[in-house]
Design a protein around this motif. Structure first.
Motif, PDB file in Angstrom:
ATOM      1  N   GLY A  85       0.836  -1.185   0.000  1.00 46.21           N
ATOM      2  CA  GLY A  85       0.000   0.000   0.000  1.00 46.21           C
ATOM      3  C   GLY A  85       0.872   1.235   0.000  1.00 46.21           C
ATOM      4  O   GLY A  85       2.092   1.150  -0.116  1.00 46.21           O
ATOM      5  N   ARG A  86       0.264   2.378   0.162  1.00 47.19           N
ATOM      6  CA  ARG A  86       1.004   3.621   0.027  1.00 47.19           C
ATOM      7  C   ARG A  86       1.716   4.006   1.313  1.00 47.19           C
ATOM      8  O   ARG A  86       1.112   4.056   2.379  1.00 47.19           O
ATOM      9  N   THR A  87       2.994   4.237   1.202  1.00 49.65           N
ATOM     10  CA  THR A  87       3.760   4.818   2.293  1.00 49.65           C
ATOM     11  C   THR A  87       4.401   6.094   1.779  1.00 49.65           C
ATOM     12  O   THR A  87       4.652   6.238   0.588  1.00 49.65           O
ATOM     13  N   TRP A  95      10.089   6.725   7.385  1.00 51.07           N
ATOM     14  CA  TRP A  95      10.203   5.929   6.179  1.00 51.07           C
ATOM     15  C   TRP A  95      11.184   6.558   5.186  1.00 51.07           C
ATOM     16  O   TRP A  95      11.907   5.862   4.476  1.00 51.07           O
ATOM     17  N   GLY A  96      11.239   7.889   5.142  1.00 51.93           N
ATOM     18  CA  GLY A  96      12.133   8.567   4.219  1.00 51.93           C
ATOM     19  C   GLY A  96      13.563   8.698   4.717  1.00 51.93           C
ATOM     20  O   GLY A  96      14.418   9.274   4.035  1.00 51.93           O
ATOM     21  N   ALA A 140      13.229   0.287  -1.528  1.00 50.49           N
ATOM     22  CA  ALA A 140      13.026  -0.412  -2.794  1.00 50.49           C
ATOM     23  C   ALA A 140      12.253  -1.709  -2.592  1.00 50.49           C
ATOM     24  O   ALA A 140      11.537  -2.161  -3.475  1.00 50.49           O
ATOM     25  N   LYS A 141      12.406  -2.296  -1.405  1.00 52.37           N
ATOM     26  CA  LYS A 141      11.706  -3.542  -1.102  1.00 52.37           C
ATOM     27  C   LYS A 141      10.492  -3.306  -0.210  1.00 52.37           C
ATOM     28  O   LYS A 141       9.845  -4.265   0.211  1.00 52.37           O
TER      29      LYS A 141
END
Length: 116
Positions: free
Chosen positions: A25-27, A52-53, A74-75
């Motif tokens: 899903g979107r992160t 997350w960034g 990327a994963k």
């Protein structure tokens, strides 16, 4: 966002394990990812956090210097590298995503058992 944690198991004291948490899903870069744990008969407690960034990471005093939180964007995967494990680290470990003040999404836990 759906989270799936894995990597738990049985390990002797002093050993290592690496937990993984796949996010589907979107992160977003500002999404806060955290690891929590809950030992038998105890309340859930914070273990580690990261954005997350990227950027600074945060740890509970009880695991600082032994555990490392990281992520592979990327994963779509969050990791918790656990070294020098102690019997008191035995718990169900959960990954979660949200903001600093509120975790909106939780994965099912993965059990870590550390034998003495």
């Amino acid at each position: 966002v759906q989270l799936q944690a894995s990597g738990g198991g049985l390990v002797q004291a002093g050993g290592s394990l690496r937990l993984s948490c796949v996010a589907s899903g979107r992160t977003f870069e500002n999404t806060i990812m955290k690891w929590f744990r809950q030992a038998p008969g105890k309340e859930r407690e914070f273990v580690a956090a990261a954005r997350w960034g990227g950027g600074r990471t945060y740890y509970a005093e009880s695991v600082r210097g032994r555990f490392t939180i990281s992520r592979d964007n990327a994963k779509d995967t969050l990791y918790l590298q656990m070294n020098s494990l102690k019997p008191e680290d035995t718990a169900v470990y959960y990954c979660a995503a949200g903001s600093w003040s509120n975790m909106d999404y939780w994965g099912k836990g993965t059990l870590v058992t550390v034998s003495s």
